[in-house]
Enzyme design. Structure first.
Site, PDB file in Angstrom:
ATOM      1  N   ASP A 179       0.847  -1.191   0.000  1.00  0.00           N
ATOM      2  CA  ASP A 179       0.000   0.000   0.000  1.00  0.00           C
ATOM      3  C   ASP A 179       0.880   1.237   0.000  1.00  0.00           C
ATOM      4  OD1 ASP A 179      -2.239   1.600  -0.014  1.00  0.00           O
ATOM      5  OD2 ASP A 179      -2.946   1.036   1.987  1.00  0.00           O
ATOM      6  N   LYS A 180       0.249   2.375  -0.225  1.00  0.00           N
ATOM      7  CA  LYS A 180       0.919   3.674  -0.257  1.00  0.00           C
ATOM      8  C   LYS A 180       0.064   4.683   0.487  1.00  0.00           C
ATOM      9  CE  LYS A 180       0.635   7.811  -2.610  1.00  0.00           C
ATOM     10  NZ  LYS A 180      -0.602   8.620  -2.834  1.00  0.00           N
ATOM     11  N   HIS A 181       0.716   5.599   1.181  1.00  0.00           N
ATOM     12  CA  HIS A 181       0.013   6.681   1.878  1.00  0.00           C
ATOM     13  C   HIS A 181       0.708   7.990   1.551  1.00  0.00           C
ATOM     14  CE1 HIS A 181      -2.233   8.735   5.083  1.00  0.00           C
ATOM     15  NE2 HIS A 181      -1.104   9.365   5.330  1.00  0.00           N
ATOM     16  N   SER A 182      -0.072   9.056   1.427  1.00  0.00           N
ATOM     17  CA  SER A 182       0.490  10.389   1.195  1.00  0.00           C
ATOM     18  C   SER A 182       0.037  11.329   2.302  1.00  0.00           C
ATOM     19  CB  SER A 182       0.033  10.940  -0.159  1.00  0.00           C
ATOM     20  OG  SER A 182       0.411  12.305  -0.295  1.00  0.00           O
ATOM     21  N   THR A 222      -8.523  11.392  -2.201  1.00  0.00           N
ATOM     22  CA  THR A 222      -8.609  10.362  -3.242  1.00  0.00           C
ATOM     23  C   THR A 222     -10.040   9.866  -3.426  1.00  0.00           C
ATOM     24  OG1 THR A 222      -6.328   9.664  -2.865  1.00  0.00           O
ATOM     25  CG2 THR A 222      -7.790   8.060  -3.895  1.00  0.00           C
ATOM     26  N   ARG A 276      -7.277  15.942  17.701  1.00  0.00           N
ATOM     27  CA  ARG A 276      -6.061  16.649  17.293  1.00  0.00           C
ATOM     28  C   ARG A 276      -6.395  17.858  16.442  1.00  0.00           C
ATOM     29  NH1 ARG A 276      -3.272  12.444  13.983  1.00  0.00           N
ATOM     30  NH2 ARG A 276      -1.853  14.138  13.418  1.00  0.00           N
ATOM     31  N   SER A 285      -1.044   7.488  13.894  1.00  0.00           N
ATOM     32  CA  SER A 285      -2.267   7.572  13.101  1.00  0.00           C
ATOM     33  C   SER A 285      -2.086   6.896  11.749  1.00  0.00           C
ATOM     34  CB  SER A 285      -2.668   9.036  12.919  1.00  0.00           C
ATOM     35  OG  SER A 285      -3.845   9.140  12.151  1.00  0.00           O
ATOM     36  N   LYS A 345      -3.468   2.491  10.841  1.00  0.00           N
ATOM     37  CA  LYS A 345      -4.425   2.150   9.783  1.00  0.00           C
ATOM     38  C   LYS A 345      -3.815   1.165   8.784  1.00  0.00           C
ATOM     39  CE  LYS A 345      -5.555   6.592   8.906  1.00  0.00           C
ATOM     40  NZ  LYS A 345      -5.411   7.489  10.059  1.00  0.00           N
ATOM     41  N   LYS A 346      -2.491   1.201   8.642  1.00  0.00           N
ATOM     42  CA  LYS A 346      -1.832   0.292   7.710  1.00  0.00           C
ATOM     43  C   LYS A 346      -1.542  -1.062   8.350  1.00  0.00           C
ATOM     44  CE  LYS A 346      -2.069   3.366   4.596  1.00  0.00           C
ATOM     45  NZ  LYS A 346      -3.121   3.228   3.555  1.00  0.00           N
TER      46      LYS A 346
END
Length: 486
Positions: free
Chosen positions: A114-117, A154, A207, A222, A226-227
Protein backbone atom coordinates in the site's frame (compact mmCIF):
# COMPACT_ATOMS: atom_id res chain seq x y z
CA UNK A 1 20.21 14.27 -6.65
CA UNK A 2 18.03 11.71 -4.92
CA UNK A 3 19.56 10.23 -1.78
CA UNK A 4 19.10 6.95 0.09
CA UNK A 5 19.02 7.01 3.89
CA UNK A 6 18.45 4.67 6.78
CA UNK A 7 17.39 5.93 10.19
CA UNK A 8 20.38 6.74 12.37
CA UNK A 9 21.09 5.60 15.87
CA UNK A 10 22.21 8.95 17.29
CA UNK A 11 20.59 11.15 19.90
CA UNK A 12 16.79 11.45 19.78
CA UNK A 13 15.19 14.62 18.38
CA UNK A 14 14.27 17.48 20.66
CA UNK A 15 11.17 17.38 22.88
CA UNK A 16 8.02 18.24 21.00
CA UNK A 17 9.14 16.07 18.12
CA UNK A 18 9.87 12.50 19.12
CA UNK A 19 11.75 12.41 22.39
CA UNK A 20 11.27 10.95 25.81
CA UNK A 21 13.69 13.37 27.45
CA UNK A 22 13.38 13.59 31.21
CA UNK A 23 13.28 9.92 32.17
CA UNK A 24 15.60 6.94 32.51
CA UNK A 25 13.90 3.95 30.89
CA UNK A 26 10.39 2.55 31.01
CA UNK A 27 8.93 2.39 34.54
CA UNK A 28 8.10 -0.96 36.08
CA UNK A 29 4.52 -1.96 35.28
CA UNK A 30 2.17 -1.17 38.10
CA UNK A 31 -0.19 -3.86 39.39
CA UNK A 32 -2.95 -1.25 39.56
CA UNK A 33 -3.76 0.65 36.37
CA UNK A 34 -3.03 4.35 36.74
CA UNK A 35 -5.85 6.88 36.57
CA UNK A 36 -5.92 9.20 33.57
CA UNK A 37 -4.94 12.34 35.53
CA UNK A 38 -1.81 10.56 36.73
CA UNK A 39 -0.91 9.45 33.19
CA UNK A 40 -1.42 13.00 31.90
CA UNK A 41 0.75 14.37 34.73
CA UNK A 42 3.52 11.86 33.96
CA UNK A 43 3.70 12.81 30.31
CA UNK A 44 3.29 16.51 31.08
CA UNK A 45 6.37 16.32 33.31
CA UNK A 46 8.47 14.52 30.69
CA UNK A 47 8.04 10.94 31.86
CA UNK A 48 7.77 7.86 29.67
CA UNK A 49 4.57 5.84 29.64
CA UNK A 50 4.65 2.07 30.01
CA UNK A 51 2.84 -0.26 27.63
CA UNK A 52 0.09 -0.72 30.25
CA UNK A 53 -0.22 3.08 30.61
CA UNK A 54 -0.61 3.61 26.88
CA UNK A 55 -3.03 0.74 26.39
CA UNK A 56 -5.07 1.98 29.37
CA UNK A 57 -5.34 5.44 27.81
CA UNK A 58 -6.41 4.03 24.41
CA UNK A 59 -8.98 1.74 26.08
CA UNK A 60 -10.44 4.74 27.94
CA UNK A 61 -10.69 6.65 24.66
CA UNK A 62 -12.59 3.82 22.97
CA UNK A 63 -14.93 2.89 25.85
CA UNK A 64 -15.84 6.53 26.47
CA UNK A 65 -14.53 6.79 30.04
CA UNK A 66 -11.94 9.40 28.97
CA UNK A 67 -13.43 12.89 28.99
CA UNK A 68 -12.81 15.18 26.05
CA UNK A 69 -10.70 17.49 28.22
CA UNK A 70 -8.53 14.56 29.31
CA UNK A 71 -7.99 13.40 25.73
CA UNK A 72 -7.02 16.92 24.72
CA UNK A 73 -4.66 17.29 27.71
CA UNK A 74 -2.89 14.01 26.92
CA UNK A 75 -2.52 14.94 23.26
CA UNK A 76 -1.01 18.30 24.21
CA UNK A 77 1.35 16.63 26.71
CA UNK A 78 2.53 14.27 23.94
CA UNK A 79 2.86 17.20 21.52
CA UNK A 80 5.03 19.17 23.95
CA UNK A 81 7.04 16.35 25.57
CA UNK A 82 7.19 13.84 22.73
CA UNK A 83 7.35 10.05 22.79
CA UNK A 84 10.31 7.79 22.19
CA UNK A 85 10.35 4.98 19.63
CA UNK A 86 9.07 2.34 22.04
CA UNK A 87 6.20 4.49 23.30
CA UNK A 88 5.18 5.40 19.75
CA UNK A 89 5.31 1.74 18.67
CA UNK A 90 3.05 0.75 21.58
CA UNK A 91 0.63 3.59 20.81
CA UNK A 92 0.53 2.56 17.14
CA UNK A 93 -0.18 -1.06 18.02
CA UNK A 94 -2.83 -0.14 20.61
CA UNK A 95 -4.66 2.04 18.08
CA UNK A 96 -4.49 -0.73 15.46
CA UNK A 97 -5.91 -3.27 17.92
CA UNK A 98 -8.79 -1.02 18.99
CA UNK A 99 -11.05 -2.43 16.26
CA UNK A 100 -11.35 -5.15 13.64
CA UNK A 101 -8.34 -6.60 11.80
CA UNK A 102 -8.45 -7.34 8.09
CA UNK A 103 -7.76 -10.98 7.22
CA UNK A 104 -6.52 -12.32 3.91
CA UNK A 105 -5.67 -15.68 2.32
CA UNK A 106 -2.24 -16.91 3.44
CA UNK A 107 -1.10 -17.03 -0.20
CA UNK A 108 -1.40 -13.23 -0.38
CA UNK A 109 1.06 -12.55 2.46
CA UNK A 110 3.94 -11.26 0.29
CA UNK A 111 1.66 -9.62 -2.27
CA UNK A 112 -0.06 -7.04 -0.03
CA UNK A 113 1.33 -3.53 -0.44
CA UNK A 114 0.00 0.00 0.00
CA UNK A 115 0.92 3.67 -0.26
CA UNK A 116 0.01 6.68 1.88
CA UNK A 117 0.49 10.39 1.19
CA UNK A 118 0.56 13.22 3.72
CA UNK A 119 -1.46 15.31 1.26
CA UNK A 120 -0.82 17.77 -1.53
CA UNK A 121 -2.29 19.72 -4.44
CA UNK A 122 -2.98 17.81 -7.64
CA UNK A 123 -1.80 14.57 -6.02
CA UNK A 124 -3.55 11.84 -8.00
CA UNK A 125 -0.75 9.27 -7.56
CA UNK A 126 -2.97 6.70 -5.79
CA UNK A 127 -5.38 6.55 -8.73
CA UNK A 128 -2.51 5.44 -10.99
CA UNK A 129 -0.26 3.55 -8.58
CA UNK A 130 -2.84 1.11 -7.18
CA UNK A 131 -3.80 -0.41 -10.57
CA UNK A 132 -0.17 -0.28 -11.78
CA UNK A 133 0.94 -2.33 -8.78
CA UNK A 134 -1.95 -4.75 -9.32
CA UNK A 135 -0.75 -5.19 -12.89
CA UNK A 136 2.68 -6.10 -11.44
CA UNK A 137 1.22 -8.94 -9.35
CA UNK A 138 0.49 -7.12 -6.08
CA UNK A 139 -2.69 -6.89 -4.02
CA UNK A 140 -3.43 -3.28 -3.00
CA UNK A 141 -6.11 -2.90 -0.27
CA UNK A 142 -6.04 0.90 -0.19
CA UNK A 143 -8.11 2.53 2.57
CA UNK A 144 -8.15 6.19 1.69
CA UNK A 145 -9.55 9.49 2.92
CA UNK A 146 -11.44 12.59 1.87
CA UNK A 147 -10.13 16.08 1.30
CA UNK A 148 -10.22 18.71 4.03
CA UNK A 149 -8.89 22.22 3.67
CA UNK A 150 -6.77 22.86 0.57
CA UNK A 151 -5.73 19.22 -0.09
CA UNK A 152 -7.83 16.95 -2.28
CA UNK A 153 -9.02 13.52 -1.17
CA UNK A 154 -8.61 10.36 -3.24
CA UNK A 155 -12.15 9.20 -2.41
CA UNK A 156 -13.64 12.51 -3.60
CA UNK A 157 -11.75 12.25 -6.89
CA UNK A 158 -13.02 8.73 -7.53
CA UNK A 159 -16.58 9.75 -6.66
CA UNK A 160 -16.49 12.15 -9.62
CA UNK A 161 -16.83 8.96 -11.69
CA UNK A 162 -20.60 8.24 -11.86
CA UNK A 163 -21.53 5.17 -9.83
CA UNK A 164 -18.19 4.68 -8.04
CA UNK A 165 -18.83 3.39 -4.53
CA UNK A 166 -16.22 3.92 -1.80
CA UNK A 167 -18.47 2.66 1.03
CA UNK A 168 -18.99 -1.06 1.28
CA UNK A 169 -22.09 -2.79 2.68
CA UNK A 170 -22.18 -2.94 6.52
CA UNK A 171 -23.96 -6.30 6.38
CA UNK A 172 -20.86 -8.02 5.04
CA UNK A 173 -17.49 -7.92 6.80
CA UNK A 174 -14.99 -5.45 5.35
CA UNK A 175 -12.35 -8.17 4.86
CA UNK A 176 -14.78 -10.28 2.83
CA UNK A 177 -15.85 -7.36 0.65
CA UNK A 178 -12.31 -6.15 0.03
CA UNK A 179 -11.19 -9.70 -0.72
CA UNK A 180 -13.82 -9.94 -3.47
CA UNK A 181 -12.59 -6.63 -4.94
CA UNK A 182 -8.96 -7.73 -4.76
CA UNK A 183 -9.82 -11.04 -6.42
CA UNK A 184 -11.53 -9.20 -9.26
CA UNK A 185 -9.13 -6.32 -9.87
CA UNK A 186 -6.04 -6.79 -7.68
CA UNK A 187 -6.68 -3.40 -6.10
CA UNK A 188 -9.43 -1.44 -4.41
CA UNK A 189 -9.74 2.08 -2.97
CA UNK A 190 -12.34 2.33 -0.21
CA UNK A 191 -13.25 4.55 2.73
CA UNK A 192 -12.39 3.76 6.33
CA UNK A 193 -14.98 1.72 8.24
CA UNK A 194 -15.97 2.74 11.77
CA UNK A 195 -14.98 -0.77 12.83
CA UNK A 196 -11.36 -0.22 11.76
CA UNK A 197 -9.06 1.67 14.16
CA UNK A 198 -11.89 3.49 16.01
CA UNK A 199 -9.46 4.94 18.56
CA UNK A 200 -7.59 6.77 15.81
CA UNK A 201 -10.82 8.30 14.54
CA UNK A 202 -11.48 9.81 17.96
CA UNK A 203 -7.91 11.04 18.45
CA UNK A 204 -7.73 12.40 14.88
CA UNK A 205 -10.82 14.55 15.45
CA UNK A 206 -9.46 15.76 18.79
CA UNK A 207 -6.06 16.65 17.29
CA UNK A 208 -7.79 18.81 14.70
CA UNK A 209 -9.29 21.09 17.39
CA UNK A 210 -6.45 21.06 19.95
CA UNK A 211 -3.52 22.31 17.82
CA UNK A 212 -1.75 18.94 18.07
CA UNK A 213 -1.93 17.92 14.39
CA UNK A 214 1.83 18.43 13.90
CA UNK A 215 3.04 16.01 16.61
CA UNK A 216 5.41 13.45 15.06
CA UNK A 217 4.46 10.52 17.33
CA UNK A 218 0.75 11.23 16.87
CA UNK A 219 1.10 11.51 13.08
CA UNK A 220 3.13 8.32 12.99
CA UNK A 221 0.70 6.32 15.13
CA UNK A 222 -2.27 7.57 13.10
CA UNK A 223 -0.76 6.64 9.73
CA UNK A 224 0.76 3.30 10.67
CA UNK A 225 -2.13 2.02 12.82
CA UNK A 226 -4.43 2.15 9.78
CA UNK A 227 -1.83 0.29 7.71
CA UNK A 228 -1.08 -2.36 10.36
CA UNK A 229 -4.66 -3.64 10.21
CA UNK A 230 -4.21 -4.23 6.46
CA UNK A 231 -1.58 -6.93 7.12
CA UNK A 232 0.81 -5.49 4.54
CA UNK A 233 4.10 -6.89 3.28
CA UNK A 234 5.40 -3.39 2.51
CA UNK A 235 4.28 0.24 2.67
CA UNK A 236 5.60 3.41 1.07
CA UNK A 237 4.68 6.80 2.57
CA UNK A 238 4.91 9.93 0.43
CA UNK A 239 5.95 12.66 2.89
CA UNK A 240 5.38 16.05 1.27
CA UNK A 241 7.34 19.19 2.09
CA UNK A 242 7.13 22.74 0.80
CA UNK A 243 4.72 25.64 0.52
CA UNK A 244 1.54 23.54 0.19
CA UNK A 245 2.54 20.69 2.54
CA UNK A 246 2.24 19.97 6.26
CA UNK A 247 6.01 20.39 6.61
CA UNK A 248 7.54 23.56 5.13
CA UNK A 249 11.04 22.13 4.68
CA UNK A 250 12.78 18.89 3.86
CA UNK A 251 14.49 18.60 7.28
CA UNK A 252 11.16 18.44 9.16
CA UNK A 253 9.75 16.00 6.64
CA UNK A 254 12.84 13.82 7.09
CA UNK A 255 12.22 13.56 10.85
CA UNK A 256 8.72 12.18 10.20
CA UNK A 257 10.11 9.84 7.53
CA UNK A 258 12.72 8.42 9.94
CA UNK A 259 10.07 7.98 12.62
CA UNK A 260 7.65 6.17 10.29
CA UNK A 261 10.39 3.84 9.06
CA UNK A 262 11.72 3.13 12.57
CA UNK A 263 8.33 2.45 14.16
CA UNK A 264 7.31 0.32 11.18
CA UNK A 265 10.47 -1.77 11.56
CA UNK A 266 9.82 -2.25 15.29
CA UNK A 267 6.34 -3.61 14.46
CA UNK A 268 7.48 -5.93 11.66
CA UNK A 269 6.27 -3.72 8.80
CA UNK A 270 8.68 -2.79 5.99
CA UNK A 271 8.16 0.94 5.47
CA UNK A 272 9.96 3.23 3.04
CA UNK A 273 9.31 6.97 3.18
CA UNK A 274 9.79 9.16 0.12
CA UNK A 275 10.38 12.88 0.58
CA UNK A 276 8.73 14.80 -2.28
CA UNK A 277 8.39 18.51 -2.99
CA UNK A 278 4.95 20.15 -2.86
CA UNK A 279 5.59 23.77 -3.84
CA UNK A 280 3.88 23.44 -7.22
CA UNK A 281 0.88 21.26 -8.11
CA UNK A 282 1.66 17.70 -9.14
CA UNK A 283 0.89 17.37 -12.82
CA UNK A 284 -1.06 19.99 -14.73
CA UNK A 285 -4.59 19.49 -13.34
CA UNK A 286 -6.14 20.31 -9.98
CA UNK A 287 -9.76 19.41 -9.22
CA UNK A 288 -11.60 16.12 -8.87
CA UNK A 289 -12.82 15.22 -12.38
CA UNK A 290 -9.83 16.93 -14.04
CA UNK A 291 -7.43 14.86 -11.92
CA UNK A 292 -9.23 11.64 -12.92
CA UNK A 293 -8.72 12.64 -16.57
CA UNK A 294 -5.02 13.24 -15.94
CA UNK A 295 -4.65 9.92 -14.09
CA UNK A 296 -6.17 8.15 -17.11
CA UNK A 297 -3.71 9.99 -19.36
CA UNK A 298 -0.84 8.71 -17.20
CA UNK A 299 -2.21 5.18 -17.54
CA UNK A 300 -2.21 5.72 -21.32
CA UNK A 301 1.58 5.96 -21.03
CA UNK A 302 1.41 9.73 -21.47
CA UNK A 303 0.63 12.66 -19.19
CA UNK A 304 2.88 15.00 -17.20
CA UNK A 305 6.42 13.70 -16.56
CA UNK A 306 6.44 14.69 -12.86
CA UNK A 307 3.37 12.52 -12.17
CA UNK A 308 4.79 9.55 -14.08
CA UNK A 309 8.15 9.95 -12.33
CA UNK A 310 6.58 9.87 -8.88
CA UNK A 311 4.34 6.88 -9.70
CA UNK A 312 7.26 4.83 -11.03
CA UNK A 313 9.60 5.84 -8.17
CA UNK A 314 7.12 4.98 -5.40
CA UNK A 315 5.99 1.83 -7.18
CA UNK A 316 9.57 0.72 -7.80
CA UNK A 317 10.38 1.08 -4.09
CA UNK A 318 7.33 -0.99 -3.14
CA UNK A 319 8.07 -3.77 -5.62
CA UNK A 320 11.63 -3.95 -4.32
CA UNK A 321 10.65 -3.89 -0.63
CA UNK A 322 8.06 -6.63 -1.12
CA UNK A 323 10.41 -8.87 -3.09
CA UNK A 324 8.71 -8.41 -6.47
CA UNK A 325 11.83 -6.80 -7.99
CA UNK A 326 15.56 -7.26 -7.43
CA UNK A 327 16.29 -3.53 -7.31
CA UNK A 328 14.38 -0.27 -7.11
CA UNK A 329 15.31 0.50 -10.70
CA UNK A 330 13.93 -2.84 -11.89
CA UNK A 331 10.74 -2.18 -9.92
CA UNK A 332 10.37 1.28 -11.45
CA UNK A 333 10.84 -0.19 -14.94
CA UNK A 334 8.09 -2.76 -14.28
CA UNK A 335 5.67 -0.02 -13.16
CA UNK A 336 6.55 2.07 -16.23
CA UNK A 337 5.88 -0.95 -18.45
CA UNK A 338 2.45 -1.42 -16.82
CA UNK A 339 1.62 2.20 -17.70
CA UNK A 340 2.85 1.83 -21.28
CA UNK A 341 1.38 -1.55 -22.20
CA UNK A 342 -2.18 -0.83 -20.99
CA UNK A 343 -2.18 -3.38 -18.15
CA UNK A 344 -2.51 -0.68 -15.44
CA UNK A 345 -5.43 0.86 -17.34
CA UNK A 346 -7.04 -2.59 -17.61
CA UNK A 347 -6.79 -3.06 -13.83
CA UNK A 348 -8.29 0.40 -13.29
CA UNK A 349 -11.24 -0.51 -15.53
CA UNK A 350 -11.79 -3.72 -13.53
CA UNK A 351 -11.61 -1.80 -10.25
CA UNK A 352 -14.21 0.72 -11.46
CA UNK A 353 -16.60 -2.04 -12.51
CA UNK A 354 -16.07 -3.95 -9.25
CA UNK A 355 -16.81 -0.81 -7.21
CA UNK A 356 -20.13 0.08 -8.82
CA UNK A 357 -19.36 1.86 -12.09
CA UNK A 358 -21.41 0.65 -15.06
CA UNK A 359 -19.09 -1.66 -17.04
CA UNK A 360 -19.89 0.20 -20.27
CA UNK A 361 -18.93 3.53 -18.70
CA UNK A 362 -15.76 2.03 -17.21
CA UNK A 363 -14.79 0.71 -20.63
CA UNK A 364 -15.55 4.02 -22.35
CA UNK A 365 -13.50 5.97 -19.80
CA UNK A 366 -10.51 3.67 -20.15
CA UNK A 367 -10.58 3.34 -23.95
CA UNK A 368 -11.80 6.79 -24.99
CA UNK A 369 -9.88 9.84 -26.13
CA UNK A 370 -9.30 12.73 -23.69
CA UNK A 371 -12.17 14.65 -25.34
CA UNK A 372 -14.51 11.66 -25.04
CA UNK A 373 -13.57 11.16 -21.39
CA UNK A 374 -14.39 14.78 -20.58
CA UNK A 375 -17.94 14.21 -21.84
CA UNK A 376 -18.37 11.31 -19.40
CA UNK A 377 -17.24 13.10 -16.23
CA UNK A 378 -18.69 16.10 -14.35
CA UNK A 379 -17.88 19.39 -16.05
CA UNK A 380 -17.97 22.94 -14.73
CA UNK A 381 -20.36 25.36 -16.46
CA UNK A 382 -17.73 27.92 -17.47
CA UNK A 383 -14.05 28.17 -18.32
CA UNK A 384 -11.91 31.27 -17.82
CA UNK A 385 -8.32 31.74 -18.94
CA UNK A 386 -5.72 33.99 -17.33
CA UNK A 387 -3.05 35.73 -19.44
CA UNK A 388 0.53 35.88 -18.20
CA UNK A 389 1.22 39.44 -16.97
CA UNK A 390 4.66 39.53 -18.65
CA UNK A 391 7.15 37.56 -20.74
CA UNK A 392 9.53 35.30 -18.83
CA UNK A 393 10.61 31.81 -17.84
CA UNK A 394 8.27 29.94 -15.48
CA UNK A 395 10.20 29.45 -12.23
CA UNK A 396 7.26 28.18 -10.18
CA UNK A 397 3.49 27.94 -10.01
CA UNK A 398 2.70 28.17 -6.31
CA UNK A 399 0.31 25.38 -5.35
CA UNK A 400 -1.17 26.88 -2.18
CA UNK A 401 -2.80 30.08 -3.57
CA UNK A 402 -4.15 28.08 -6.52
CA UNK A 403 -5.69 25.50 -4.18
CA UNK A 404 -7.17 28.16 -1.90
CA UNK A 405 -8.95 29.91 -4.78
CA UNK A 406 -10.33 26.60 -6.07
CA UNK A 407 -11.49 25.85 -2.52
CA UNK A 408 -13.47 29.12 -2.58
CA UNK A 409 -14.97 28.11 -5.93
CA UNK A 410 -16.35 24.88 -4.41
CA UNK A 411 -13.62 22.31 -5.13
CA UNK A 412 -12.78 21.89 -1.42
CA UNK A 413 -14.57 21.63 1.90
CA UNK A 414 -14.05 23.42 5.21
CA UNK A 415 -16.07 20.94 7.28
CA UNK A 416 -16.49 17.19 6.94
CA UNK A 417 -19.56 16.25 4.92
CA UNK A 418 -19.79 19.45 2.86
CA UNK A 419 -20.79 18.83 -0.79
CA UNK A 420 -18.20 19.43 -3.51
CA UNK A 421 -18.36 20.83 -7.02
CA UNK A 422 -16.68 17.91 -8.76
CA UNK A 423 -16.15 19.68 -12.09
CA UNK A 424 -14.47 22.77 -10.62
CA UNK A 425 -10.70 22.92 -11.03
CA UNK A 426 -7.82 24.37 -12.99
CA UNK A 427 -5.50 23.32 -15.81
CA UNK A 428 -1.95 24.63 -16.00
CA UNK A 429 -1.22 25.57 -19.61
CA UNK A 430 2.52 25.98 -18.95
CA UNK A 431 5.34 23.91 -17.43
CA UNK A 432 8.00 24.97 -14.96
CA UNK A 433 11.13 25.89 -16.93
CA UNK A 434 9.18 26.94 -20.03
CA UNK A 435 9.65 30.33 -21.74
CA UNK A 436 6.33 32.13 -21.68
CA UNK A 437 4.99 35.15 -23.57
CA UNK A 438 1.86 37.11 -22.65
CA UNK A 439 -0.34 34.15 -23.52
CA UNK A 440 -2.84 32.14 -21.39
CA UNK A 441 -1.09 30.21 -18.61
CA UNK A 442 -4.08 28.95 -16.57
CA UNK A 443 -7.60 27.73 -17.42
CA UNK A 444 -10.04 27.85 -14.50
CA UNK A 445 -13.13 25.61 -14.60
CA UNK A 446 -15.88 27.26 -12.53
CA UNK A 447 -19.61 26.89 -11.90
CA UNK A 448 -20.23 30.39 -10.54
CA UNK A 449 -19.67 33.92 -11.80
CA UNK A 450 -16.37 35.30 -13.13
CA UNK A 451 -13.37 35.32 -10.81
CA UNK A 452 -13.36 38.20 -8.36
CA UNK A 453 -10.57 40.78 -8.29
CA UNK A 454 -8.91 39.23 -5.21
CA UNK A 455 -9.18 35.74 -6.72
CA UNK A 456 -7.61 36.83 -10.02
CA UNK A 457 -4.80 38.63 -8.18
CA UNK A 458 -4.12 35.59 -5.96
CA UNK A 459 -3.87 33.36 -9.03
CA UNK A 460 -1.62 35.78 -10.93
CA UNK A 461 0.68 36.02 -7.92
CA UNK A 462 0.98 32.23 -7.95
CA UNK A 463 2.85 32.49 -11.26
CA UNK A 464 6.55 33.23 -10.66
CA UNK A 465 8.55 34.36 -13.72
CA UNK A 466 12.26 35.07 -14.21
CA UNK A 467 14.64 36.24 -16.94
CA UNK A 468 16.83 33.12 -17.03
CA UNK A 469 17.02 30.68 -19.93
CA UNK A 470 14.51 27.84 -20.16
CA UNK A 471 15.40 24.77 -18.08
CA UNK A 472 14.26 21.21 -17.42
CA UNK A 473 11.84 21.01 -14.49
CA UNK A 474 13.26 19.03 -11.55
CA UNK A 475 11.59 15.85 -10.30
CA UNK A 476 9.46 16.29 -7.16
CA UNK A 477 11.24 13.25 -5.66
CA UNK A 478 14.04 14.26 -3.25
CA UNK A 479 15.11 11.19 -1.23
CA UNK A 480 14.03 7.82 0.07
CA UNK A 481 14.36 6.78 3.73
CA UNK A 482 14.68 3.01 3.99
CA UNK A 483 14.38 0.47 6.81
CA UNK A 484 17.74 -0.51 8.40
CA UNK A 485 18.00 -3.98 6.84
CA UNK A 486 17.67 -2.49 3.34
Amino acid sequence: MAALMTPGTGAPPAPGDFSGEGSQGLPDPSPEPKQLPELIRMKRDGGRLSEADIRGFVAAVVNGSAQGAQIGAMLMAIRLRGMDLEETSVLTQALAQSGQQLEWPEAWRQQLVDKHSTGGVGDKVSLVLAPALAACGCKVPMISGRGLGHTGGTLDKLESIPGFNVIQSPEQGMSDQMQVLLDQAGCCIVGQSEQLVPADGILYAARDVTATVDSLPLITASILSKKLVEGLSALVVDVKFGGAAVFPNQEQARELAKTLVGVGASLGLRVAAALTAMDKPLGRCVGHALEVEEALLCMDGAGPPDLRDLVTTLGGALLWLSGHAGTQAQGAARVAAALDDGSALGRFERMLAAQGVDPGLARALCSGSPAERRQLLPRAREQEELLAPADGTVELVRALPLALVLHELGAGRSRAGEPLRLGVGAELLVDVGQRLRRTPWLRVHRDGPALSGPQSRALQEALVLSDRAPFAAPSPFAELVLPPQQ
